[in-house]
Design a protein around this motif. Structure first.
Motif, short mmCIF file in Angstrom:
data_model
loop_
_atom_site.label_atom_id
_atom_site.label_comp_id
_atom_site.label_asym_id
_atom_site.label_seq_id
_atom_site.Cartn_x
_atom_site.Cartn_y
_atom_site.Cartn_z
N GLU A 1 -0.36 -35.51 -14.61
CA GLU A 1 -1.40 -34.72 -13.94
C GLU A 1 -2.41 -35.59 -13.20
OE1 GLU A 1 -3.24 -31.47 -16.19
OE2 GLU A 1 -1.54 -31.57 -17.56
N GLU A 2 -2.77 -36.69 -13.82
CA GLU A 2 -3.79 -37.56 -13.21
C GLU A 2 -3.26 -38.13 -11.89
OE1 GLU A 2 -6.67 -37.89 -14.98
OE2 GLU A 2 -7.72 -39.52 -13.96
N LEU A 3 -2.05 -38.66 -11.90
CA LEU A 3 -1.48 -39.26 -10.70
C LEU A 3 -1.27 -38.21 -9.59
CD1 LEU A 3 -0.33 -42.10 -9.75
CD2 LEU A 3 1.91 -41.00 -9.98
N TRP A 4 -0.84 -37.03 -9.97
CA TRP A 4 -0.61 -35.97 -8.98
C TRP A 4 -1.94 -35.52 -8.37
CZ3 TRP A 4 4.05 -32.19 -9.36
CH2 TRP A 4 5.21 -32.91 -9.66
N SER A 5 -3.00 -35.50 -9.20
CA SER A 5 -4.35 -35.20 -8.71
C SER A 5 -4.79 -36.22 -7.67
CB SER A 5 -5.35 -35.25 -9.86
OG SER A 5 -5.60 -33.98 -10.38
N VAL A 6 -4.53 -37.49 -7.97
CA VAL A 6 -4.96 -38.57 -7.07
C VAL A 6 -4.30 -38.39 -5.70
CG1 VAL A 6 -4.75 -41.07 -6.68
CG2 VAL A 6 -5.47 -40.21 -8.92
N ALA A 7 -2.99 -38.17 -5.69
CA ALA A 7 -2.26 -38.01 -4.42
C ALA A 7 -2.79 -36.80 -3.64
CB ALA A 7 -0.77 -37.88 -4.67
N ALA A 8 -3.02 -35.70 -4.36
CA ALA A 8 -3.47 -34.47 -3.69
C ALA A 8 -4.88 -34.64 -3.14
CB ALA A 8 -3.41 -33.30 -4.66
N LEU A 9 -5.78 -35.21 -3.94
CA LEU A 9 -7.16 -35.38 -3.49
C LEU A 9 -7.24 -36.25 -2.24
CD1 LEU A 9 -9.32 -36.01 -6.69
CD2 LEU A 9 -9.52 -34.08 -5.10
N LEU A 10 -6.35 -37.25 -2.17
CA LEU A 10 -6.45 -38.23 -1.08
C LEU A 10 -5.56 -37.91 0.12
CD1 LEU A 10 -6.59 -41.54 -3.17
CD2 LEU A 10 -8.48 -40.44 -1.92
N HIS A 11 -4.78 -36.81 0.08
CA HIS A 11 -3.76 -36.63 1.13
C HIS A 11 -4.37 -36.52 2.53
CE1 HIS A 11 -4.59 -32.29 1.04
NE2 HIS A 11 -3.88 -32.19 2.14
N ASP A 12 -5.59 -35.99 2.62
CA ASP A 12 -6.26 -35.90 3.93
C ASP A 12 -7.54 -36.74 3.95
OD1 ASP A 12 -4.45 -34.19 5.22
OD2 ASP A 12 -5.51 -32.36 4.63
N PHE A 13 -7.61 -37.78 3.11
CA PHE A 13 -8.88 -38.51 2.96
C PHE A 13 -9.35 -39.11 4.29
CE2 PHE A 13 -9.05 -43.16 3.30
CZ PHE A 13 -7.72 -43.43 3.65
N ASP A 14 -8.41 -39.40 5.21
CA ASP A 14 -8.78 -40.06 6.47
C ASP A 14 -8.92 -39.08 7.63
OD1 ASP A 14 -6.05 -39.44 6.66
OD2 ASP A 14 -5.67 -41.11 8.03
N TYR A 15 -8.82 -37.80 7.33
CA TYR A 15 -8.79 -36.80 8.41
C TYR A 15 -10.08 -36.78 9.24
CZ TYR A 15 -7.26 -32.64 10.86
OH TYR A 15 -6.87 -31.76 11.83
N GLU A 16 -11.21 -37.03 8.56
CA GLU A 16 -12.48 -37.00 9.28
C GLU A 16 -12.54 -38.12 10.33
OE1 GLU A 16 -15.74 -35.23 6.75
OE2 GLU A 16 -16.68 -37.12 7.34
N MET A 17 -12.02 -39.29 10.00
CA MET A 17 -12.02 -40.38 10.99
C MET A 17 -10.77 -40.40 11.86
SD MET A 17 -11.57 -43.78 8.65
CE MET A 17 -10.71 -43.67 7.11
N HIS A 18 -9.69 -39.75 11.37
CA HIS A 18 -8.43 -39.71 12.13
C HIS A 18 -7.98 -38.25 12.29
CE1 HIS A 18 -7.54 -43.80 9.97
NE2 HIS A 18 -8.20 -44.03 11.08
#
Ligand SMILES: [Fe+2]
Ligand SMILES: [Fe+2]
Length: 191
Positions: free
Chosen positions: A43-60
């Motif tokens: 669960e922890e690892l899957w949370s990490v991937a999901a939380l970060l999947h659009d982490f760069d969208y604001e700058m990209h």
């Protein structure tokens, strides 16, 4: 580096200030984590991937940069290659194989979480009482939540090997506990 949810939240909020993008990240996380729990995965690892999947969208915000230009940043921060590969694979334009359960789940949860969230926002009781039938009806109205790619919603359920009705029901159940954080009303407000 230990890829914890706390660490991912810290990275996410360093690069993302928009409330709607943060809510999108939380919604996709809740759905992806729901499946991790259901499937007995990390669960922890899957949370990490999901939380970060659009982490760069604001700058990209364009597909010539998102998410591929975000990947080197995550690599530098020390996130494991599994997380980075998963994030890259959510982007249809990169044509990468979704060859793990986590990749299939993230892709299946991305557009549908946004869509279910949008359905909840226009209802006085939010997600409470929302049925897959009415979500599917709205999917057929192109003007509703027009930014959500319908073909990716259908393809996502398909690749995950789950009936769309069940997938919608799961995503609704996953988002209900975080309704407040998503800015949604609940049945208690309407009473
Ligand atoms: Fe994305
Ligand atoms: Fe997304």
């Amino acid at each position: 580096m230990e890829p914890t949810r706390d660490r991912a939240w810290e990275t996410l909020t360093r690069y993302t200030k928009s409330e709607s993008l943060l809510r999108h990240a939380l919604a996709v996380e809740a759905s992806t984590r729901f499946y991790a729990q259901k499937l007995g995965e990390d669960e922890e690892l899957w949370s990490v991937a999901a939380l970060l999947h659009d982490f760069d969208y604001e700058m990209h915000p364009t597909l010539d940069k998102h998410p591929q230009d975000g990947a080197p940043i995550l690599r530098e921060e020390g996130y494991p290659e599994e997380v980075i590969e998963t994030i890259l694979s959510h982007a249809e334009h990169l044509n990468l194989p979704r060859d793990t359960l986590l990749k299939k789940t993230l892709f299946a949860c991305d557009e549908l979480s946004g869509f279910v969230h949008a359905c909840g926002l226009v209802r006085p009781t939010g997600l409470d009482g929302l049925e897959p039938r009415s979500v599917k009806k709205k999917l057929k109205q192109p003007s509703f939540a027009a930014g959500v790619h319908r073909d990716e919603v259908y393809a996502g359920a398909d690749e995950l090997g789950i009936e769309l009705d069940e997938h919608i029901r799961n995503v609704i159940a996953a988002l209900q506990p975080i309704a407040r954080e998503l800015g949604l009303r609940t049945a208690a407000d309407a009473a």
